[in-house]
Design a protein around this motif. Structure first.
Motif, PDB file in Angstrom:
ATOM      1  N   LYS A 188       0.804  -1.219   0.000  1.00  0.00           N
ATOM      2  CA  LYS A 188       0.000   0.000   0.000  1.00  0.00           C
ATOM      3  C   LYS A 188       0.841   1.275   0.000  1.00  0.00           C
ATOM      4  N   LEU A 189       2.157   1.133   0.014  1.00  0.00           N
ATOM      5  CA  LEU A 189       3.030   2.302  -0.038  1.00  0.00           C
ATOM      6  C   LEU A 189       3.173   2.780  -1.481  1.00  0.00           C
ATOM      7  N   SER A 190       3.409   4.071  -1.652  1.00  0.00           N
ATOM      8  CA  SER A 190       3.685   4.598  -2.984  1.00  0.00           C
ATOM      9  C   SER A 190       5.032   4.069  -3.460  1.00  0.00           C
ATOM     10  N   LYS A 191       5.298   4.213  -4.741  1.00  0.00           N
ATOM     11  CA  LYS A 191       6.561   3.710  -5.279  1.00  0.00           C
ATOM     12  C   LYS A 191       7.748   4.412  -4.624  1.00  0.00           C
ATOM     13  N   GLY A 192       7.601   5.717  -4.406  1.00  0.00           N
ATOM     14  CA  GLY A 192       8.659   6.461  -3.741  1.00  0.00           C
ATOM     15  C   GLY A 192       8.883   5.973  -2.319  1.00  0.00           C
ATOM     16  N   MET A 193       7.795   5.675  -1.602  1.00  0.00           N
ATOM     17  CA  MET A 193       7.894   5.167  -0.234  1.00  0.00           C
ATOM     18  C   MET A 193       8.560   3.789  -0.208  1.00  0.00           C
ATOM     19  N   LYS A 194       8.243   2.958  -1.199  1.00  0.00           N
ATOM     20  CA  LYS A 194       8.876   1.641  -1.266  1.00  0.00           C
ATOM     21  C   LYS A 194      10.389   1.786  -1.445  1.00  0.00           C
ATOM     22  N   MET A 195      10.789   2.782  -2.236  1.00  0.00           N
ATOM     23  CA  MET A 195      12.211   3.009  -2.448  1.00  0.00           C
ATOM     24  C   MET A 195      12.875   3.459  -1.151  1.00  0.00           C
ATOM     25  N   LYS A 196      12.188   4.345  -0.414  1.00  0.00           N
ATOM     26  CA  LYS A 196      12.727   4.818   0.867  1.00  0.00           C
ATOM     27  C   LYS A 196      12.834   3.650   1.861  1.00  0.00           C
ATOM     28  N   PHE A 197      11.826   2.775   1.862  1.00  0.00           N
ATOM     29  CA  PHE A 197      11.847   1.620   2.753  1.00  0.00           C
ATOM     30  C   PHE A 197      13.054   0.735   2.453  1.00  0.00           C
ATOM     31  N   THR A 231      28.664  -3.197   3.478  1.00  0.00           N
ATOM     32  CA  THR A 231      29.853  -2.506   3.000  1.00  0.00           C
ATOM     33  C   THR A 231      29.741  -2.132   1.527  1.00  0.00           C
ATOM     34  N   PHE A 232      28.693  -2.668   0.855  1.00  0.00           N
ATOM     35  CA  PHE A 232      28.421  -2.276  -0.518  1.00  0.00           C
ATOM     36  C   PHE A 232      26.926  -2.132  -0.727  1.00  0.00           C
ATOM     37  N   LEU A 233      26.550  -1.056  -1.401  1.00  0.00           N
ATOM     38  CA  LEU A 233      25.156  -0.828  -1.763  1.00  0.00           C
ATOM     39  C   LEU A 233      25.038  -0.892  -3.277  1.00  0.00           C
ATOM     40  N   ILE A 234      24.057  -1.642  -3.750  1.00  0.00           N
ATOM     41  CA  ILE A 234      23.797  -1.787  -5.175  1.00  0.00           C
ATOM     42  C   ILE A 234      22.405  -1.220  -5.440  1.00  0.00           C
ATOM     43  N   MET A 235      22.332  -0.218  -6.299  1.00  0.00           N
ATOM     44  CA  MET A 235      21.086   0.526  -6.453  1.00  0.00           C
ATOM     45  C   MET A 235      20.713   0.669  -7.922  1.00  0.00           C
ATOM     46  N   ASP A 236      19.462   0.335  -8.233  1.00  0.00           N
ATOM     47  CA  ASP A 236      18.959   0.412  -9.599  1.00  0.00           C
ATOM     48  C   ASP A 236      17.913   1.513  -9.690  1.00  0.00           C
ATOM     49  N   GLU A 237      18.279   2.619 -10.293  1.00  0.00           N
ATOM     50  CA  GLU A 237      17.373   3.767 -10.451  1.00  0.00           C
ATOM     51  C   GLU A 237      16.705   4.142  -9.119  1.00  0.00           C
ATOM     52  N   PRO A 238      17.451   4.316  -8.042  1.00  0.00           N
ATOM     53  CA  PRO A 238      16.814   4.520  -6.737  1.00  0.00           C
ATOM     54  C   PRO A 238      16.091   5.840  -6.578  1.00  0.00           C
ATOM     55  N   ALA A 239      16.513   6.869  -7.302  1.00  0.00           N
ATOM     56  CA  ALA A 239      15.915   8.182  -7.091  1.00  0.00           C
ATOM     57  C   ALA A 239      14.845   8.532  -8.109  1.00  0.00           C
ATOM     58  N   ALA A 240      14.604   7.646  -9.076  1.00  0.00           N
ATOM     59  CA  ALA A 240      13.689   7.968 -10.174  1.00  0.00           C
ATOM     60  C   ALA A 240      12.267   8.219  -9.701  1.00  0.00           C
TER      61      ALA A 240
END
Length: 205
Positions: A129-138, A149-158
């Motif tokens: 029920k979260l918005s797409k932006g909220m899911k990204m923040k979660f 020690t490593f973060l892998i991110m796919d279009e995290p801010a889009a």
């Protein structure tokens, strides 16, 4: 400690979407990954994160651990944020932390709850029920709560609004300073990568 991938190749039937890609990311670096839609960025990151099986002959080392031979230890070093959340969306962020956080050796529940508050994420609403932006923040809150020690991110801010997008980049800068993390980040937001990335890679054909 570092992320190193060697000779990643991925084919779908007769189409090659990742063709002999080798990447080296050291701690304290943000490495940006650019490329047009369909270039293979998401497939590449899915291979590195273990969401797709490694093809024969390819190697991924995270924090000195082989993803193929020491999957548990390698994934313990890694956090990820994807455009499409890989988490069970039928439960709440709070329950997610309580259930899955302890699988990580350095899970910090207090820090997780503080990040949920900071990012204004409803703790008891189901993830579905979260918005797409909220899911990204979660996903970001979860990734930052187990000492990765490593973060892998796919279009995290889009999917983020412009105000949180700026805060998001500030959070990444804090992570690099405080936790000596390395970050591999794909994005279409070239200006943001130019401002923050130590190196930028272009994936094409």
């Amino acid at each position: 400690m570092r992320l190193f991938t060697s000779e990643l190749v991925k084919k779908y039937k007769s189409r090659t979407v990742v063709n002999h890609v080798t990447i080296d990311v050291k701690q304290g670096e943000i490495v940006g990954l650019l490329g047009p839609n369909g270039a293979g960025k998401t497939t590449l990151l899915s291979l590195i994160s273990g969401l797709l099986p490694l093809p024969e002959g390819a190697e991924v080392f995270i924090g000195g651990y082989s993803l193929r031979e020491n999957e548990k230890e390698a994934k313990d070093c890694m956090g990820f944020v994807f455009d499409e959340s890989p988490f069970d969306e039928g439960i709440s962020p709070m329950l997610m932390g309580q259930m899955y956080g302890p699988y990580y050796s350095k899970w910090n529940q207090k820090k997780y709850e503080e990040l949920l508050e900071r990012f204004e994420i409803p703790k008891k609403r189901t993830i579905r029920k979260l918005s797409k932006g909220m899911k990204m923040k979660f996903q970001l809150a979860f990734a930052l709560s187990h000492g990765a020690t490593f973060l892998i991110m796919d279009e995290p801010a889009a999917s983020l609004d412009p105000i949180f997008r700026e805060e998001f980049m500030e959070v990444l800068s804090e992570v690099l300073e405080e936790e000596s993390c390395g970050i591999l980040l794909s994005s279409q937001l070239v200006s943001e990568l130019e401002a923050k990335a130590d190196y930028t890679l272009m994936l094409h054909q």
